[in-house]
Design an enzyme around this catalytic site. Structure first.
Site, mmCIF file in Angstrom:
data_model
loop_
_atom_site.group_PDB
_atom_site.id
_atom_site.type_symbol
_atom_site.label_atom_id
_atom_site.label_comp_id
_atom_site.label_asym_id
_atom_site.label_seq_id
_atom_site.Cartn_x
_atom_site.Cartn_y
_atom_site.Cartn_z
ATOM 1 N N THR A 223 0.446 -0.840 -0.206
ATOM 2 C CA THR A 223 0.154 -0.160 0.048
ATOM 3 C C THR A 223 1.084 1.337 0.277
ATOM 4 O O THR A 223 2.297 1.282 -0.349
ATOM 5 C CB THR A 223 -1.248 0.296 1.075
ATOM 6 O OG1 THR A 223 -2.253 0.705 0.597
ATOM 7 C CG2 THR A 223 -0.690 0.268 2.351
ATOM 8 N N ASN A 224 0.528 3.068 0.166
ATOM 9 C CA ASN A 224 1.444 3.689 0.457
ATOM 10 C C ASN A 224 0.942 4.812 1.206
ATOM 11 O O ASN A 224 -0.221 4.143 2.739
ATOM 12 C CB ASN A 224 0.894 4.462 -1.059
ATOM 13 C CG ASN A 224 -0.264 4.891 -0.908
ATOM 14 O OD1 ASN A 224 -1.046 5.323 -0.393
ATOM 15 N ND2 ASN A 224 -0.978 4.420 -2.384
ATOM 16 N N ARG A 225 1.090 5.890 1.945
ATOM 17 C CA ARG A 225 1.131 6.480 2.869
ATOM 18 C C ARG A 225 -0.768 7.406 2.757
ATOM 19 O O ARG A 225 -0.274 8.126 3.385
ATOM 20 C CB ARG A 225 2.188 7.104 3.262
ATOM 21 C CG ARG A 225 3.238 6.182 3.056
ATOM 22 C CD ARG A 225 4.780 7.472 3.039
ATOM 23 N NE ARG A 225 4.583 8.605 4.171
ATOM 24 C CZ ARG A 225 5.473 8.436 5.350
ATOM 25 N NH1 ARG A 225 5.580 7.287 5.404
ATOM 26 N NH2 ARG A 225 5.307 9.234 6.185
ATOM 27 N N SER A 226 -1.470 7.172 1.660
ATOM 28 C CA SER A 226 -2.332 7.798 1.915
ATOM 29 C C SER A 226 -3.262 7.303 2.959
ATOM 30 O O SER A 226 -3.165 6.648 3.706
ATOM 31 C CB SER A 226 -3.116 7.671 0.499
ATOM 32 O OG SER A 226 -4.346 8.543 0.319
ATOM 33 N N ALA A 289 -5.090 7.893 -3.487
ATOM 34 C CA ALA A 289 -3.471 7.164 -4.176
ATOM 35 C C ALA A 289 -3.710 5.868 -4.442
ATOM 36 O O ALA A 289 -3.270 5.047 -3.728
ATOM 37 C CB ALA A 289 -2.333 7.656 -3.102
#
Ligand code: CTP
Length: 414
Positions: A223-226, A289
């Site tokens: 995943t990502n930091r959103s 994101a």
């Protein structure tokens, strides 16, 4: 004779005999939550899949099945005349054939034939049946008579096969029904319908938010930091300003009143949810994101250290915003986000052009107090017309309003 202007809309919910009949329960509950009077009508065979008692408990009046259940010998004319809309979910191949052929041999088909109200059918069946020429012919006949068809989705079907045939998402069915009834779509939080006033009153807005999760195995994902904060703030602000808002989100953050929430996990889920809703939308804002890559192989059971270090081969995900730009209909406003750490405006402008959008919201996520997981943000809104609007550091709600001001200006100009 449909109800008085101030009475709740009267909807007959028809349920025919398919595995997905259980999903009609969700359609019933959501419609009642949205303030609709729901009269459930099941076919005799539908009761083999889902119980009458469930619809009795959740609907607005007792469920009816047979032509001879009521004291009145003509329940179909009462239902047909009173209905503001009839929706059939699921509509089986058999039900569609009988309706298209004008048969009226049970309460549901008799009601369909006896009504002058708008009718929505939501087919669901196995792929082979869905693709059969007789089914497609019957749907064409019904469409030519003005019946709205909400096509099935592609996905896993009963028996484990994968293909088109799965009943459309109940949330989507309810949105379309409310849309046809001319009602606000604010069913995300019962009792909190979207206001009818505001500079976005009557405007249909789809917002995406959060970072998608791309599974590696049942317990791990990429995943990502959103955090989803900016996307959720946009959805809430649009609802406050009177819009009918659908929020497709990969974030579990709470959402304010008047927003229909469609939870998703992966880029593929988000693509299906956004594209299916974008067709009827005036504005689509991709604040999500979306993961750019996903594991090519998703392991069905947990990977263990003893199995050795796994090789992670990635493949690209679909570019949803690019696809929205390609499909965009006349007058629709498209907004993208570009969170960058270097050459911010150059990259954001290239994405604005490459994806064919109206506005690209650029933010330098390397700056203090900006972007991922902060409550504040600082953005520059780039327009396809060459305009730039700078929004200095402020709360994400205020940033959301600044973006919506630009959207409003574009809508007014069209
Ligand atoms: N986006 C999308 N689908 C993707 C990736 C991005 O719809 N698979 C959307 C995002 O929601 C955002 C915009 O495209 O509105 C820009 O996303 P961003 O990640 O900044 O750009 P990418 O297209 O991924 O390009 P790059 O990898 O060069 O940053």
């Amino acid at each position: 004779m449909p109800g008085a202007a101030d009475a709740p809309p009267f909807v007959v919910l028809g349920v025919s005999a398919g595995i997905s009949a259980y999903k009609a329960v969700e359609v019933c509950r959501r419609l009642v939550d949205a303030g609709v009077h729901v009269a459930p009508v099941l076919t005799e065979r539908a009761t083999r899949f889902v119980g009458k008692a469930t619809f009795d408990a959740l609907g607005s009046e007792p469920t009816q099945i047979g032509l001879w259940d009521e004291a009145s010998p003509i329940p179909h004319t009462r239902l047909g005349q009173r209905a503001d809309l009839v929706v059939v979910a699921p509509a089986t191949a058999d039900l569609l054939a009988r309706y298209a052929g004008g048969f009226a041999d049970d309460l549901l088909t008799a009601t369909l034939v006896a009504t002058a109200a708008p009718v929505v059918v939501c087919p669901a069946m196995h792929t082979e049946m869905w693709e059969h020429p007789s089914v497609q012919h019957n749907l064409a006949v019904l469409s030519s008579r003005g019946v709205t068809v909400i096509p099935p989705e592609e996905g896993r079907l009963a028996g484990g096969d994968v293909g088109p045939g799965r009943l459309a998402d109940p949330a989507l069915i309810v949105e379309r029904v409310l849309d046809l009834l001319g009602r606000p779509v604010g069913v995300g939080s019962p009792g909190a319908a979207a206001p009818a006033t505001g500079d976005l009153a009557g405007i249909r807005v789809v917002v995406s938010a959060g970072g998608t999760r791309e599974p590696i195995d049942p317990v791990r994902f990429i995943t990502n930091r959103s955090s989803g904060k900016q996307g959720h703030a946009l959805a809430e602000a649009a609802a406050r300003r009177g819009a009918q808002v659908v929020l497709v989100t990969a974030s579990s953050r709470p959402v304010g009143p008047g927003v229909v929430v469609v939870p998703v996990e992966t880029a593929a889920d988000m693509e299906a949810a956004v594209l299916s809703r974008s067709e009827g939308a005036d504005v689509v804002i991709m604040a999500a994101a979306v993961a750019d890559f996903r594991p090519k192989v998703v392991h069905g059971s947990k990977l263990h250290k003893t199995d050795g270090v796994p090789e992670l081969i990635l493949e690209p995900t679909p570019d949803i915003l690019f696809e929205l730009g390609r499909r965009r209909r006349q007058g629709q406003v498209l907004v993208g986000f570009a969170a960058e750490t270097d050459r911010v405006f150059e990259r954001a402008r290239a994405k604005l052009v490459g994806k064919g959008v109206d506005l690209m919201v650029a933010n330098d996520v390397a700056a203090e107090g900006v972007g991922f997981d902060h409550d504040t943000n600082e953005v520059t809104i780039l327009g396809a017309d060459g305009s730039t609007t700078e929004v200095p550091l402020r709360g994400k709600n205020a940033v959301a309003d600044a973006i919506l001001d630009r959207v409003c200006a574009l809508l007014c100009a069209r």
